[in-house]
Design an enzyme around this catalytic site. Structure first.
Site, PDB file in Angstrom:
ATOM      1  N   LYS A  58      19.068  24.588  -6.944  1.00  0.00           N
ATOM      2  CA  LYS A  58      17.691  25.441  -6.841  1.00  0.00           C
ATOM      3  C   LYS A  58      17.739  25.375  -4.907  1.00  0.00           C
ATOM      4  O   LYS A  58      18.433  26.527  -4.657  1.00  0.00           O
ATOM      5  CB  LYS A  58      16.376  25.326  -7.544  1.00  0.00           C
ATOM      6  CG  LYS A  58      16.026  25.816  -8.377  1.00  0.00           C
ATOM      7  CD  LYS A  58      14.244  25.601  -9.137  1.00  0.00           C
ATOM      8  CE  LYS A  58      13.691  24.733  -8.782  1.00  0.00           C
ATOM      9  NZ  LYS A  58      12.556  24.564  -9.512  1.00  0.00           N
ATOM     10  N   THR A  59      17.967  24.304  -4.801  1.00  0.00           N
ATOM     11  CA  THR A  59      17.653  24.537  -3.323  1.00  0.00           C
ATOM     12  C   THR A  59      19.016  25.054  -2.096  1.00  0.00           C
ATOM     13  O   THR A  59      19.059  25.348  -1.427  1.00  0.00           O
ATOM     14  CB  THR A  59      17.810  22.983  -2.526  1.00  0.00           C
ATOM     15  OG1 THR A  59      16.671  22.429  -3.518  1.00  0.00           O
ATOM     16  CG2 THR A  59      17.432  22.694  -0.781  1.00  0.00           C
TER      17      THR A  59
ATOM     18  N   LYS B  80      23.124  15.320  -9.705  1.00  0.00           N
ATOM     19  CA  LYS B  80      22.905  14.513 -10.958  1.00  0.00           C
ATOM     20  C   LYS B  80      23.045  15.022 -12.258  1.00  0.00           C
ATOM     21  O   LYS B  80      22.921  16.584 -11.843  1.00  0.00           O
ATOM     22  CB  LYS B  80      21.105  14.778 -10.560  1.00  0.00           C
ATOM     23  CG  LYS B  80      20.882  13.225 -10.083  1.00  0.00           C
ATOM     24  CD  LYS B  80      19.016  13.172  -9.585  1.00  0.00           C
ATOM     25  CE  LYS B  80      18.488  12.692  -8.499  1.00  0.00           C
ATOM     26  NZ  LYS B  80      16.929  12.947  -8.690  1.00  0.00           N
TER      27      LYS B  80
ATOM     28  N   ILE C  75      22.501  15.213  -1.771  1.00  0.00           N
ATOM     29  CA  ILE C  75      22.132  15.553  -3.700  1.00  0.00           C
ATOM     30  C   ILE C  75      21.470  16.486  -3.750  1.00  0.00           C
ATOM     31  O   ILE C  75      21.009  17.522  -2.924  1.00  0.00           O
ATOM     32  CB  ILE C  75      20.790  14.661  -3.335  1.00  0.00           C
ATOM     33  CG1 ILE C  75      20.534  13.941  -5.198  1.00  0.00           C
ATOM     34  CG2 ILE C  75      19.731  14.636  -3.063  1.00  0.00           C
ATOM     35  CD1 ILE C  75      19.941  12.211  -5.296  1.00  0.00           C
TER      36      ILE C  75
ATOM     37  N   PHE D 128      15.638   8.800  -9.771  1.00  0.00           N
ATOM     38  CA  PHE D 128      15.501   8.680  -8.306  1.00  0.00           C
ATOM     39  C   PHE D 128      16.136   7.735  -7.613  1.00  0.00           C
ATOM     40  O   PHE D 128      15.251   6.774  -7.597  1.00  0.00           O
ATOM     41  CB  PHE D 128      13.788   8.995  -7.715  1.00  0.00           C
ATOM     42  CG  PHE D 128      13.634   9.906  -6.858  1.00  0.00           C
ATOM     43  CD1 PHE D 128      13.539  11.062  -6.723  1.00  0.00           C
ATOM     44  CD2 PHE D 128      13.287   9.393  -6.114  1.00  0.00           C
ATOM     45  CE1 PHE D 128      13.102  12.000  -5.605  1.00  0.00           C
ATOM     46  CE2 PHE D 128      13.004   9.855  -4.214  1.00  0.00           C
ATOM     47  CZ  PHE D 128      13.068  10.831  -4.377  1.00  0.00           C
ATOM     48  N   VAL D 129      16.213   8.349  -6.788  1.00  0.00           N
ATOM     49  CA  VAL D 129      17.585   7.447  -5.637  1.00  0.00           C
ATOM     50  C   VAL D 129      16.580   7.676  -4.184  1.00  0.00           C
ATOM     51  O   VAL D 129      16.365   8.755  -4.306  1.00  0.00           O
ATOM     52  CB  VAL D 129      19.177   7.193  -5.554  1.00  0.00           C
ATOM     53  CG1 VAL D 129      19.387   6.477  -7.113  1.00  0.00           C
ATOM     54  CG2 VAL D 129      19.584   8.730  -5.639  1.00  0.00           C
TER      55      VAL D 129
ATOM     56  N   ASP E  39      20.599  18.250  -7.064  1.00  0.00           N
ATOM     57  CA  ASP E  39      19.636  18.250  -8.071  1.00  0.00           C
ATOM     58  C   ASP E  39      19.460  19.119  -9.402  1.00  0.00           C
ATOM     59  O   ASP E  39      20.592  19.539 -10.459  1.00  0.00           O
ATOM     60  CB  ASP E  39      17.838  17.581  -7.190  1.00  0.00           C
ATOM     61  CG  ASP E  39      17.214  17.128  -8.728  1.00  0.00           C
ATOM     62  OD1 ASP E  39      17.782  16.984  -9.999  1.00  0.00           O
ATOM     63  OD2 ASP E  39      16.606  16.892  -8.280  1.00  0.00           O
ATOM     64  N   THR E  40      18.112  19.940  -9.149  1.00  0.00           N
ATOM     65  CA  THR E  40      18.398  20.857  -9.761  1.00  0.00           C
ATOM     66  C   THR E  40      19.558  22.058  -9.403  1.00  0.00           C
ATOM     67  O   THR E  40      19.797  23.108 -10.474  1.00  0.00           O
ATOM     68  CB  THR E  40      16.940  21.553 -10.487  1.00  0.00           C
ATOM     69  OG1 THR E  40      16.841  21.988  -9.123  1.00  0.00           O
ATOM     70  CG2 THR E  40      16.658  20.579 -11.013  1.00  0.00           C
TER      71      THR E  40
ATOM     72  N   LYS F 158      17.082  16.648   6.221  1.00  0.00           N
ATOM     73  CA  LYS F 158      17.260  15.289   7.206  1.00  0.00           C
ATOM     74  C   LYS F 158      18.355  14.803   5.667  1.00  0.00           C
ATOM     75  O   LYS F 158      18.966  14.029   6.387  1.00  0.00           O
ATOM     76  CB  LYS F 158      15.705  14.419   7.231  1.00  0.00           C
ATOM     77  CG  LYS F 158      14.984  15.587   7.756  1.00  0.00           C
ATOM     78  CD  LYS F 158      13.664  14.561   8.331  1.00  0.00           C
ATOM     79  CE  LYS F 158      12.374  15.418   8.676  1.00  0.00           C
ATOM     80  NZ  LYS F 158      11.281  14.170   9.100  1.00  0.00           N
TER      81      LYS F 158
HETATM   82  P1  IMP Z   1      17.237  20.855  -5.975  1.00  0.00           P
HETATM   83  O1  IMP Z   1      17.054  22.201  -5.303  1.00  0.00           O
HETATM   84  O2  IMP Z   1      16.416  20.447  -7.451  1.00  0.00           O
HETATM   85  O3  IMP Z   1      18.776  20.343  -6.120  1.00  0.00           O
HETATM   86  O4  IMP Z   1      16.746  19.403  -5.347  1.00  0.00           O
HETATM   87  C1  IMP Z   1      17.684  18.950  -3.724  1.00  0.00           C
HETATM   88  C2  IMP Z   1      16.345  18.355  -2.929  1.00  0.00           C
HETATM   89  O5  IMP Z   1      15.730  17.547  -3.972  1.00  0.00           O
HETATM   90  C3  IMP Z   1      18.011  17.360  -2.332  1.00  0.00           C
HETATM   91  O6  IMP Z   1      17.686  17.928  -1.066  1.00  0.00           O
HETATM   92  C4  IMP Z   1      16.463  16.453  -1.783  1.00  0.00           C
HETATM   93  O7  IMP Z   1      16.002  16.361  -0.882  1.00  0.00           O
HETATM   94  C5  IMP Z   1      16.088  16.422  -2.704  1.00  0.00           C
HETATM   95  N1  IMP Z   1      16.222  15.584  -3.860  1.00  0.00           N
HETATM   96  C6  IMP Z   1      16.297  15.754  -5.286  1.00  0.00           C
HETATM   97  N2  IMP Z   1      16.083  14.370  -5.705  1.00  0.00           N
HETATM   98  C7  IMP Z   1      16.526  13.369  -5.062  1.00  0.00           C
HETATM   99  C8  IMP Z   1      16.290  11.537  -5.228  1.00  0.00           C
HETATM  100  O8  IMP Z   1      16.590  11.109  -6.267  1.00  0.00           O
HETATM  101  N3  IMP Z   1      16.621  11.565  -4.306  1.00  0.00           N
HETATM  102  C9  IMP Z   1      15.698  11.714  -2.944  1.00  0.00           C
HETATM  103  N4  IMP Z   1      15.641  13.229  -3.017  1.00  0.00           N
HETATM  104  C10 IMP Z   1      15.992  13.567  -3.820  1.00  0.00           C
END
Ligand code: IMP
Length: 224
Positions: free
Chosen positions: A147-148, A172, A142, A193-194, A144-145, A75
């Site tokens: 992985k998504t 990030k 966003i 965390f935002v 972050d790691t 979302k």
């Molecule tokens: P990743 O797989 O660690 O890159 O995480 C990506 C997903 O985590 C994003 O699509 C967000 O849904 C969620 N996410 C990661 N960091 C934040 C944050 O700071 N605020 C809100 N959602 C986040």
């Protein structure tokens, strides 16, 4: 997606340093139902809009005249996608080059509270075979790691599109990133965390225009 080596300033987007304290909440308007739940305004809505306008131009410069399918990652990506698509539409209306666009949505879930879960899911996964031979622009709020995004790219690649580009509003700086960077980055931010601008904490704060840092009491209040 590119790896982290050989990045230029433009590739990184606007870099927000680790010591950036954000703006005092008293300097901006935000919904009263979130008073006490936020530490600061990290990126004001107007700045997000200005940066998005420029990303739209960069996309037009690179892809102008090719039809694309915008794949909005729900979302959290809905607001950024909507504003980016608006920016591209405005450029298409006002220049000789245009980008014919289709818009499609995919819903992912990986977070609970402020922690990534190992359980990345495509919610209501559907057949994306119409992506075959198409130029795809994945739009995510966003990374972050990473992985998504890695999982999503693997999934989208199975439908054999002609090209995949990724636009990420925020990236990030995290120690264990999988080093997949979007092609178009709005802001590089510290590992905080935002919320806001459709980014949530357990479904709260999507109705906040600015990107803000959630307070410890906000985390406790909306924890599940
Ligand atoms: P990743 O797989 O660690 O890159 O995480 C990506 C997903 O985590 C994003 O699509 C967000 O849904 C969620 N996410 C990661 N960091 C934040 C944050 O700071 N605020 C809100 N959602 C986040």
């Amino acid at each position: 997606m590119a790896d982290a080596v050989g990045k230029t300033a433009e590739d990184c987007g606007v870099v927000i340093q680790d010591d950036w304290p954000g703006y005092s909440l008293d300097l901006f308007s935000y919904p009263a139902h979130y008073s006490g739940d936020l530490d600061c305004v990290y990126i004001p809505h107007g700045v997000i809009m200005d940066r998005t306008e420029r990303l739209a131009r960069n996309i037009m410069d690179d892809l102008g005249d090719s039809a694309i399918v915008v794949l909005c990652v729900l979302k959290g990506g809905y607001q950024f996608s909507a504003d980016l698509v608006e920016g591209i539409k405005a450029l298409s209306r006002n220049s000789a080059r245009t980008i014919p666009m289709r818009v499609h949505f995919i819903r992912l879930k990986s977070y609970q509270n402020d922690q990534s879960t190992e359980d990345l899911q495509i919610v209501g996964a559907e057949d994306l075979s119409f992506l075959f031979g198409k130029n795809v622009l994945i739009v995510e709020a966003i990374v972050d790691t990473g992985k998504t995004m890695k999982m999503l790219l693997k999934h989208v690649e199975t439908f054999r599109p002609k090209m995949i580009k990724v636009a990420g509003l925020l990236v990030k700086r995290v120690p264990h990133s999988v080093a997949c960077l979007p092609d178009y980055i709005g802001f590089e931010i510290p590992n905080r965390f935002v919320v806001g601008y459709a980014l949530d904490y357990n479904e709260y704060f999507r109705d906040l225009d600015h990107i803000c840092v959630i307070s410890e009491s906000g985390k406790r209040k909306y924890k599940i």
